[in-house]
Design an enzyme around this catalytic site. Structure first.
Site, PDB file in Angstrom:
ATOM      1  N   CYS A 256       0.759   3.295   3.257  1.00 40.61           N
ATOM      2  CA  CYS A 256       1.408   2.818   4.195  1.00 40.61           C
ATOM      3  C   CYS A 256       2.868   3.063   4.112  1.00 40.61           C
ATOM      4  O   CYS A 256       3.409   3.441   4.994  1.00 40.61           O
ATOM      5  CB  CYS A 256       1.056   1.095   4.589  1.00 40.61           C
ATOM      6  SG  CYS A 256      -0.677   0.688   4.645  1.00 40.61           S
TER       7      CYS A 256
ATOM      8  N   CYS B 185       0.747  -1.282   0.189  1.00 38.59           N
ATOM      9  CA  CYS B 185      -0.104  -0.019  -0.012  1.00 38.59           C
ATOM     10  C   CYS B 185       0.708   1.164  -0.045  1.00 38.59           C
ATOM     11  O   CYS B 185       1.733   1.604   0.955  1.00 38.59           O
ATOM     12  CB  CYS B 185      -0.851  -0.179   1.314  1.00 38.59           C
ATOM     13  SG  CYS B 185      -1.729   1.477   1.592  1.00 38.59           S
TER      14      CYS B 185
END
EC number: 1.8.4.9
Length: 475
Positions: free
Chosen positions: A396, A393
């Protein structure tokens, strides 16, 4: 760039004087003009206003007086026809954007209206972009305004539409979604499916496709996009550009120009301008709303929160675009990462080859059993801060440095908070959604020492100070 209010008075006075001079010149020309011939009729057709809804321009019929007028000399007729039919010289819009980089919104608006006349329109959403209409009025030039009525706007927004029409003496050209498409979507998924699987599908039906129809009747459009509205997705907006997403009247790539007169203006300066000019504004602003869209997807923001946190609050920051300005999104993670993020790692672990993140001696890597144990405890020796993440991600990855720094500060002397991570994609995703409030990555949870249920971090600001303030207020 100077603020909007710093330059407004001088430009408005100059432009009003210019308008008066133009009107006088036009009256003299009309009085001295000979009867229109065939060439004039052709010019009239070339300047005909194109309907906003149409994919192709409607041809205006030649008036009876023009048809009855004596024909002009063949040489003059041929010259006039050639002038009308000659293609417009190509414009380097990147160079023009550089030229106008330091210009005021009023100057940019005046240039846009001068270049495109009746083939350009202002996109009005019913929020602070009413400033665009005020700037257009101050140029003294004719202008058009259109708006997308999704059928789900707040009553206050419809009331503003009415006030704006009366204040400026204009008629807003409303575009509506296809009734059959909306009916099929609602029957298949219900009225609030966007809370479950994202807002993009609903926005495509109610906003993007109606906008596409509107723009096919134009050569250019004007938006209220600002760089500070969403630094993560709108930071690179130029003041003018070839529209990267939509097509205009001529069809095909490059057939539409997009103007963003307030791209470089701070939101506070926009509001200073609106108050100074005493223009009508949406009553929702007084209730804490900043960015305003459809009623189910818009809410007030708290002091200190970014304005886009009031839109689609259940989704990540870079998902907070309805598709109207998708060509301006600064996709730092790449299309593949965005697609993987939207899928949420539905296929196995999302991107199996992605290296792990949040690796530090100060961050405890939790297993599912460890997380389940935290959930069962009604009293803990010390609080826990846990990030639910997926290593593929991009959001993230973007918060990794701040999270590791936070772990050092909380784990140091006097910190008293354990910091952990739990990989929640792949086969763990269903568990995380059901038990850990996971809706998107990353999700940050605080397990207080004396409260059983974890508390979800509500903001998209993932810098160290914001996260630390959250922990200290609840630990």
């Amino acid at each position: 760039m100077a603020s909007a209010t710093a330059s407004i008075s001088s430009h408005s006075v100059a432009l009003r004087d210019l308008k008066a001079a133009r009107i006088g010149a036009v009256k003299q020309q009309v009085a001295a003009a000979p009867a229109a011939g065939t060439a004039a009729a052709r010019a009239q057709r070339a300047r005909a206003v194109r309907p906003l809804r149409a994919a192709e321009p409607a041809r205006q019929p030649v008036s009876a007086s023009a048809a009855a007028a004596p024909a002009a000399a063949p040489v003059a007729e041929d010259a006039a026809a050639a002038a009308v039919d000659a293609p417009a010289p190509a414009v380097d819009y990147e160079a023009l954007a550089q030229e106008l980089q330091g210009a005021s919104p009023l100057e940019i608006m005046d240039r846009a209206l001068a270049m495109f006349g009746s083939d350009i329109a202002i996109a009005f959403s019913g929020a602070e972009d009413v400033a665009l209409i005020e700037y257009a009025k101050l140029t003294g030039r004719p202008f058009r305004v259109f708006s997308l009525d999704t059928g789900r706007l707040n009553p206050e927004t419809y009331q503003l539409f009415d006030k704006v029409e009366k204040h400026y003496g204009i008629r807003i050209e409303y575009m509506f979604p296809d009734a059959g498409e909306v009916q099929a979507l609602v029957r298949a998924k219900g009225l609030f499916s966007f809370y479950e699987d994202g807002h993009q599908e609903c926005c495509r039906a109610r906003k993007v496709r109606p906008l596409r129809r509107a723009l096919r009747g134009l050569r250019a459009w004007i938006t209220g996009q600002r760089k500070d509205q969403s630094p993560g997705t709108r930071a690179a907006i130029p003041v003018v550009q070839v529209d990267p997403s939509f097509e205009g009247l001529a069809g095909g790539a490059g057939s539409l120009v997009k103007w963003n007169p307030v791209a470089n203006v701070d939101g506070k300066d926009v509001w200073t301008f609106l108050r100074a000019m005493d223009v009508p504004v949406n009553a929702l602003h007084a209730q804490g709303y900043v960015s305003i869209g459809c009623e189910p997807c818009t809410r007030p923001v708290l002091p200190g929160q970014h304005e886009r946190e009031g839109r689609w609050w259940w989704e990540d920051a870079k998902a907070k675009e309805c598709g109207l300005h998708k060509g301006n999104i600064d996709d730092q993670g790449g299309a593949a990462a965005a697609a993987a993020h939207k899928a949420g790692g539905a296929n196995g672990n999302g991107s199996a080859g992605a290296p792990d993140i949040f690796e530090s001696s100060g961050v405890v890597s939790l297993t599912r059993a460890g997380v389940e144990n935290l959930l069962r405890l009604e009293s803990r020796a010390e609080p826990w801060l846990v990030v639910l993440y997926a290593p593929w991600c991009p959001f993230c990855q973007a918060m990794e440095a701040s999270y590791l720094e936070l772990a050092e500060r909380l784990g140091g002397a006097g910190g008293g908070v354990k910091v952990g991570k739990f990989r929640a994609d792949g086969e763990q995703k269903a568990f995380a959604q059901q038990e850990l409030q996971l809706q998107s990555f990353p999700t940050i949870l605080l397990f207080p020492s004396r409260t059983a249920r974890p508390i979800k971090y509500p903001s998209e600001k993932r810098d160290v100070d914001s996260l630390l303030a959250f922990v200290n207020s609840l630990r």
